[in-house]
Design an enzyme around this catalytic site. Structure first.
Site, PDB file in Angstrom:
ATOM      1  N   ASP A   1      34.314  43.510  26.616  1.00 51.40           N
ATOM      2  CA  ASP A   1      33.369  43.593  27.728  1.00 51.40           C
ATOM      3  C   ASP A   1      33.131  45.072  28.026  1.00 51.40           C
ATOM      4  OD1 ASP A   1      31.990  43.631  30.101  1.00 51.40           O
ATOM      5  OD2 ASP A   1      33.318  42.244  31.164  1.00 51.40           O
TER       6      ASP A   1
ATOM      7  N   HIS B   1      30.995  45.287  32.464  1.00 48.89           N
ATOM      8  CA  HIS B   1      31.616  45.350  33.780  1.00 48.89           C
ATOM      9  C   HIS B   1      32.645  46.478  33.815  1.00 48.89           C
ATOM     10  CE1 HIS B   1      30.144  41.179  33.188  1.00 48.89           C
ATOM     11  NE2 HIS B   1      29.679  41.384  34.412  1.00 48.89           N
TER      12      HIS B   1
ATOM     13  N   SER C   1      26.328  40.189  38.422  1.00 44.51           N
ATOM     14  CA  SER C   1      27.775  40.380  38.358  1.00 44.51           C
ATOM     15  C   SER C   1      28.193  41.837  38.537  1.00 44.51           C
ATOM     16  CB  SER C   1      28.328  39.842  37.041  1.00 44.51           C
ATOM     17  OG  SER C   1      27.681  40.447  35.936  1.00 44.51           O
TER      18      SER C   1
END
Length: 410
Positions: free
Chosen positions: A386, A389, A139
């Site tokens: 998060d 990312h 990702s």
């Protein structure tokens, strides 16, 4: 009447030399002007780079693109607007999901001894004409792929671009250029039980370290291949299957410690490249580890906190957190070094240090949540932040600027 004498003036040797030197000087001046003109009109090719290639064709270290500092620049950044990118991911659209502090968008990476060329989407698409650029990995590579799509999106009329998803493969096409910018989901590079692009969260991760063809057949004949694999290996050990997932009972499954299992997988990847890559066509890149920011005390914050609430980068030069593994980075260096001795160059794009400074640039809580956020989580936001990312526009745009710099000089 006496015959009139005709006088012929013969120039002296000094005069001849002077005229010749003037002519040579004029010719050199003309060539210099022409060279400057061509250089200025060739997409700024090489203007950013103060280094030269050595006899083996590799760049010297007099200018290290990966050693530098972040400079606040709200004049020329961001390179695109989040709301104007037609293919922005909700996982990365921090402004859309409520983030008010947008300073993370305005930082420019400045190498110490040279400048990066400003990204030019049209110039890149010209380089990609009739070609495939493929990101392969997890990702974080998808994060970078979305960034690249957004970087070129604004210079392509809507009718001349398209997006197509086919399982693990996502293809952005610029029709006018017959160029594609693709992402292929392969988080562990080799075959694993986490290969489904949607349902890949499994409690017991298993890899087939000697099996890669299932994925690699989708990369064949790409012109630019950009790999990454790290995030999914962050554990003490992983199960390795010698056999097939269709009939696992007929094979052998054994837990192997890190980083040995990581090395085994990368060696399989390297062997595939060595045999299958067309060295006259395909350019290879490997993105180093993207660091996480889970422990605020590492950068002088409060113990137990993470990237949530951070609004400024780390300013201490040379800062190194604990969001990347030096042991695993050494494995990558070793595998790439072995490939180079066998005549196959994979260019490492070292994003680890420069991304380590950017503790404030993660989505934190400002993204779409695929699972319902509980009342308990809402009461303590850092618990569901998060810090892996990256918001877009943001840090991955710089990764692509670095990649762009290399593509320009090929």
């Amino acid at each position: 009447m006496a015959k009139q004498q005709q006088v012929i003036h013969v120039p002296s040797a000094r005069a001849v030399r002077s005229s010749f030197q003037s002519l040579v000087a004029l010719l050199i001046a003309s060539l210099v002007v022409a060279a400057i003109y061509l250089r200025e009109n060739n997409d700024q090719l090489f203007q950013y780079w103060t280094t030269r290639k050595d006899p083996a064709g590799f760049y010297t270290t007099s200018c290290n693109l990966f050693s530098g500092k972040w400079v606040y620049d709200n004049k020329s950044y961001p390179l695109y607007k989040e709301k104007e990118c037609a293919f922005m991911s909700d996982q990365l659209a921090c402004e859309k999901f409520g983030r008010k502090d947008l300073n993370y968008q305005f930082w420019r990476w400045q190498p110490h001894q040279c400048d990066l060329p400003r990204f030019n989407g049209t110039a890149l698409l010209e380089r990609l004409r009739n070609k495939r650029l493929v990101y392969v990995g997890d990702s974080l590579n998808r994060n970078q792929w979305v960034s690249m799509v957004c970087l070129v999106d604004s210079v392509i009329p809507p009718a001349l671009r398209s997006m197509h998803n086919n399982g693990s493969m996502n293809i952005f096409k610029a029709t006018e250029y017959n160029a594609t910018i693709e992402f292929y989901w392969s988080p562990l590079m080799v075959e694993s039980n986490s290969d489904d692009p949607v349902n890949h969260r499994v409690p017991d991760r298993i890899v087939r370290v000697q099996a890669i063809e299932k994925h690699a057949r989708h990369w064949t004949n790409a012109d630019f291949l950009i790999f990454n694999t790290y995030l999914w290996w962050r554990r003490r050990q992983m199960k390795v299957l010698w056999g097939t997932f269709e009939n696992p009972e007929d094979g052998i499954c054994k837990a192997v410690k890190l980083p040995r299992v990581y090395e085994m997988a990368l060696q399989t990847w390297a062997q595939w490249l060595e045999v299958h890559v067309d060295r006259n066509k395909t350019q290879l890149f490997f993105m180093s580890m993207s660091p996480t920011h889970q422990k605020a005390d590492k950068w002088g914050g409060i113990r137990g906190e993470n990237c949530y609430g951070e609004t400024e980068p780390v300013t201490k030069q040379g800062y190194v957190g604990d969001g990347a593994s030096p042991r695993m980075m050494r494995v990558v260096d070793s595998v790439l070094g072995e490939l180079k001795t066998r005549g196959l160059n994979v260019q490492m794009i070292n994003i680890t240090q420069l991304a380590d400074y950017r503790k404030e640039a993660h989505p934190s809580i400002y993204r779409k949540h695929w699972e319902t956020v509980t009342e308990e989580q809402l009461a303590n936001p850092k618990n569901y932040s998060d810090c892996i990312h990256w918001c877009l526009p943001g840090v991955p745009d710089v990764w692509n600027e670095l990649l762009y710099a290399y593509i320009l000089q090929l």
